[in-house]
Design a protein around this motif. Structure first.
Motif, PDB file in Angstrom:
ATOM      1  N   SER A 157       3.452  16.537  24.255  1.00  0.00           N
ATOM      2  CA  SER A 157       3.076  15.294  23.577  1.00  0.00           C
ATOM      3  C   SER A 157       2.097  14.449  24.382  1.00  0.00           C
ATOM      4  N   ALA A 158       1.668  14.929  25.530  1.00  0.00           N
ATOM      5  CA  ALA A 158       0.914  14.074  26.452  1.00  0.00           C
ATOM      6  C   ALA A 158      -0.444  13.632  25.913  1.00  0.00           C
ATOM      7  N   ASP A 159      -0.999  14.355  24.947  1.00  0.00           N
ATOM      8  CA  ASP A 159      -2.318  14.001  24.416  1.00  0.00           C
ATOM      9  C   ASP A 159      -2.248  13.223  23.098  1.00  0.00           C
ATOM     10  N   THR A 160      -1.072  12.731  22.738  1.00  0.00           N
ATOM     11  CA  THR A 160      -0.942  11.939  21.507  1.00  0.00           C
ATOM     12  C   THR A 160      -1.867  10.727  21.579  1.00  0.00           C
ATOM     13  N   PRO A 161      -2.711  10.505  20.566  1.00  0.00           N
ATOM     14  CA  PRO A 161      -3.623   9.349  20.607  1.00  0.00           C
ATOM     15  C   PRO A 161      -2.872   8.022  20.607  1.00  0.00           C
ATOM     16  N   ILE A 162      -3.384   7.059  21.355  1.00  0.00           N
ATOM     17  CA  ILE A 162      -2.875   5.679  21.351  1.00  0.00           C
ATOM     18  C   ILE A 162      -4.033   4.805  20.896  1.00  0.00           C
ATOM     19  N   LEU A 163      -3.917   4.256  19.695  1.00  0.00           N
ATOM     20  CA  LEU A 163      -5.043   3.628  19.010  1.00  0.00           C
ATOM     21  C   LEU A 163      -4.796   2.145  18.749  1.00  0.00           C
ATOM     22  N   PRO A 164      -5.841   1.346  18.746  1.00  0.00           N
ATOM     23  CA  PRO A 164      -5.671  -0.065  18.365  1.00  0.00           C
ATOM     24  C   PRO A 164      -5.558  -0.201  16.854  1.00  0.00           C
ATOM     25  N   ALA A 165      -4.689  -1.100  16.390  1.00  0.00           N
ATOM     26  CA  ALA A 165      -4.590  -1.404  14.965  1.00  0.00           C
ATOM     27  C   ALA A 165      -5.887  -2.081  14.504  1.00  0.00           C
ATOM     28  N   VAL A 166      -6.187  -1.980  13.220  1.00  0.00           N
ATOM     29  CA  VAL A 166      -7.441  -2.559  12.723  1.00  0.00           C
ATOM     30  C   VAL A 166      -7.242  -3.563  11.588  1.00  0.00           C
ATOM     31  N   LEU A 167      -6.062  -3.613  10.967  1.00  0.00           N
ATOM     32  CA  LEU A 167      -5.891  -4.474   9.789  1.00  0.00           C
ATOM     33  C   LEU A 167      -5.487  -5.906  10.116  1.00  0.00           C
ATOM     34  N   GLY A 168      -5.070  -6.159  11.338  1.00  0.00           N
ATOM     35  CA  GLY A 168      -4.701  -7.519  11.727  1.00  0.00           C
ATOM     36  C   GLY A 168      -3.583  -8.078  10.855  1.00  0.00           C
ATOM     37  N   ASN A 169      -3.715  -9.343  10.432  1.00  0.00           N
ATOM     38  CA  ASN A 169      -2.655 -10.015   9.686  1.00  0.00           C
ATOM     39  C   ASN A 169      -2.469  -9.482   8.272  1.00  0.00           C
ATOM     40  N   ASP A 170      -3.395  -8.651   7.801  1.00  0.00           N
ATOM     41  CA  ASP A 170      -3.270  -8.084   6.450  1.00  0.00           C
ATOM     42  C   ASP A 170      -2.397  -6.834   6.415  1.00  0.00           C
ATOM     43  N   ALA A 171      -2.012  -6.307   7.556  1.00  0.00           N
ATOM     44  CA  ALA A 171      -1.327  -5.010   7.592  1.00  0.00           C
ATOM     45  C   ALA A 171      -0.033  -5.025   6.794  1.00  0.00           C
ATOM     46  N   GLY A 172       0.760  -6.085   6.918  1.00  0.00           N
ATOM     47  CA  GLY A 172       2.029  -6.155   6.200  1.00  0.00           C
ATOM     48  C   GLY A 172       1.833  -6.172   4.698  1.00  0.00           C
ATOM     49  N   MET A 173       0.891  -6.987   4.218  1.00  0.00           N
ATOM     50  CA  MET A 173       0.611  -7.036   2.777  1.00  0.00           C
ATOM     51  C   MET A 173       0.156  -5.676   2.262  1.00  0.00           C
ATOM     52  N   VAL A 174      -0.774  -5.065   2.969  1.00  0.00           N
ATOM     53  CA  VAL A 174      -1.306  -3.766   2.549  1.00  0.00           C
ATOM     54  C   VAL A 174      -0.188  -2.722   2.520  1.00  0.00           C
ATOM     55  N   GLY A 175       0.652  -2.737   3.549  1.00  0.00           N
ATOM     56  CA  GLY A 175       1.736  -1.769   3.608  1.00  0.00           C
ATOM     57  C   GLY A 175       2.756  -1.960   2.503  1.00  0.00           C
ATOM     58  N   CYS A 176       3.082  -3.220   2.189  1.00  0.00           N
ATOM     59  CA  CYS A 176       4.061  -3.493   1.122  1.00  0.00           C
ATOM     60  C   CYS A 176       3.531  -3.046  -0.232  1.00  0.00           C
ATOM     61  N   ALA A 177       2.258  -3.353  -0.510  1.00  0.00           N
ATOM     62  CA  ALA A 177       1.663  -2.913  -1.776  1.00  0.00           C
ATOM     63  C   ALA A 177       1.635  -1.390  -1.853  1.00  0.00           C
ATOM     64  N   GLY A 178       1.317  -0.741  -0.740  1.00  0.00           N
ATOM     65  CA  GLY A 178       1.296   0.716  -0.711  1.00  0.00           C
ATOM     66  C   GLY A 178       2.677   1.306  -0.910  1.00  0.00           C
ATOM     67  N   LEU A 179       3.690   0.655  -0.348  1.00  0.00           N
ATOM     68  CA  LEU A 179       5.057   1.163  -0.460  1.00  0.00           C
ATOM     69  C   LEU A 179       5.544   1.124  -1.910  1.00  0.00           C
ATOM     70  N   ILE A 180       5.301   0.017  -2.621  1.00  0.00           N
ATOM     71  CA  ILE A 180       5.769  -0.057  -4.006  1.00  0.00           C
ATOM     72  C   ILE A 180       4.970   0.887  -4.901  1.00  0.00           C
ATOM     73  N   ARG A 181       3.656   1.027  -4.650  1.00  0.00           N
ATOM     74  CA  ARG A 181       2.864   2.006  -5.412  1.00  0.00           C
ATOM     75  C   ARG A 181       3.402   3.415  -5.201  1.00  0.00           C
ATOM     76  N   GLN A 182       3.726   3.685  -3.933  1.00  0.00           N
ATOM     77  CA  GLN A 182       4.243   5.011  -3.568  1.00  0.00           C
ATOM     78  C   GLN A 182       5.563   5.284  -4.295  1.00  0.00           C
ATOM     79  N   MET A 183       6.441   4.289  -4.352  1.00  0.00           N
ATOM     80  CA  MET A 183       7.746   4.463  -4.975  1.00  0.00           C
ATOM     81  C   MET A 183       7.633   4.636  -6.487  1.00  0.00           C
ATOM     82  N   ILE A 184       6.740   3.873  -7.112  1.00  0.00           N
ATOM     83  CA  ILE A 184       6.601   3.934  -8.563  1.00  0.00           C
ATOM     84  C   ILE A 184       5.916   5.222  -9.009  1.00  0.00           C
ATOM     85  N   MET A 185       4.926   5.652  -8.233  1.00  0.00           N
ATOM     86  CA  MET A 185       4.115   6.796  -8.642  1.00  0.00           C
ATOM     87  C   MET A 185       4.657   8.126  -8.162  1.00  0.00           C
ATOM     88  N   ALA A 186       5.727   8.093  -7.369  1.00  0.00           N
ATOM     89  CA  ALA A 186       6.313   9.340  -6.844  1.00  0.00           C
ATOM     90  C   ALA A 186       6.870  10.199  -7.979  1.00  0.00           C
TER      91      ALA A 186
END
Length: 321
Positions: A292-321
């Motif tokens: 596992s030593a070469d696993t990438p460690i990356l900076p986040a890019v969405l900032g304060n929008d990440a939670g909103m984006v993730g929540c919308a994606g989660l409900i879309r994922q659940m409904i469309m599954a």
């Protein structure tokens, strides 16, 4: 056809709401203060009012909404029940049932805020190339979220990914006078970083540190420390190296259990950039199990929008599954 989704991020300071299209585009956003009085009894009614305002602005109604995803700063069970949320004043709250009664929506899911932010980064951010990641948020505290095969991992008590509460033995260092292991948050969140900087300033080795000047100008902040490290200040660089070592140890331990495709680092402190990320990467490679030593460690890019984006994606994922 119902083709809109809400992504709602409830925090201890503010509530952020995004109205998203079926394709994931952000149509409208709003924000309100989190009213925590009376054990947070107004939080969900304020959220419902905000949602209705957004719909009116866009000529829509709840009938046009397929569902809502909501995240909170606390453990969540069965994608619905908050198992205590100190920052808001909640005990055990069935968020989905309560918000459904206030809005009439039938399809609502709830997630921990770090898990939602991690999912947001997978959907539209730094983790788009991966299905399984761990996200760590560095700020006043340290949070964590795990996405496995595209879905948030909750755990039996809703506490999966809470890396800030991992007990850890820090590196032997003049910056660390503690006599026993403590939570990761104790060493690598905001207060711990400032404490290490103040400890460094007491050392004769760092008597010329620019941190002395910053301290006289007012209370030190993590940003002061990492800005000074970026400028080459030796004391601040020592603090950055210590912090990176502690975080790298923690990530190496997580990799031994989860083996994610990538780690994503977010939160206010992560804005320090490579002056912090590079020490984390060096330490991680030093401590991680070799597959596992070469696993990438990356900076986040969405900032304060990440939670909103993730929540919308989660409900879309659940409904469309």
């Amino acid at each position: 056809m119902k083709q809109y989704f809400f992504g709602i991020d409830i925090g201890g300071t503010s509530i952020k709401s995004g109205l998203f299209t079926a394709e994931g585009g952000l149509l409208d956003r709003d924000r309100a203060a989190t009213r925590k009085e009376e054990n947070g009894r107004f939080v969900l009614s304020d959220t419902a009012d905000m949602m209705r305002r957004q719909l009116r602005r866009n000529g829509l109604s709840m009938d046009d909404v397929a569902g809502a995803g909501i995240c909170v700063p606390g453990p969540v069970q069965q994608a619905a029940v908050v198992n205590g949320c100190v920052n808001i004043g909640w005990g055990k709250v069935d968020v989905c049932r309560s918000l459904g009664e206030l809005t009439g929506l039938k399809r609502i899911c709830c997630a921990n805020d770090a898990n939602a932010a991690a999912l947001g980064e997978v959907h539209q951010g730094a983790g788009k190339a991966y299905d399984s990641i761990m996200m760590i948020t560095l700020g006043t505290g340290i949070g964590g979220g795990v996405i496995y095969d595209g879905r948030p991992m909750e755990g039996a008590a809703g506490a999966a990914g809470e890396i800030g509460h991992m007990y850890i033995l820090p590196p032997s260092s003049a910056l660390c006078q503690d006599t026993k292991p403590h939570w990761l948050e104790h060493y690598a969140a905001a207060a711990g970083i400032v404490h290490r900087a103040e400890t460094a300033m007491q050392s004769a080795s760092y008597c010329t540190s620019v941190l002395h000047v910053l301290k006289r100008a007012g209370a030190l902040t993590p940003k002061d420390v990492f800005d000074a490290a970026q400028a080459g200040d030796e004391a601040a660089l020592a603090v950055a190296e210590f912090t990176g070592d502690v975080l790298g140890r923690a990530l190496a331990s997580c990799a031994g259990v989860l083996d994610p495709e990538a780690f994503i680092i977010g939160g206010g402190i992560a804005a320090a950039g490579d002056v912090l990320l590079d020490p984390i990467r060096r330490a991680y490679r030093r401590y991680a199990f070799h597959p596992s030593a070469d696993t990438p460690i990356l900076p986040a890019v969405l900032g304060n929008d990440a939670g909103m984006v993730g929540c919308a994606g989660l409900i879309r994922q659940m409904i469309m599954a």
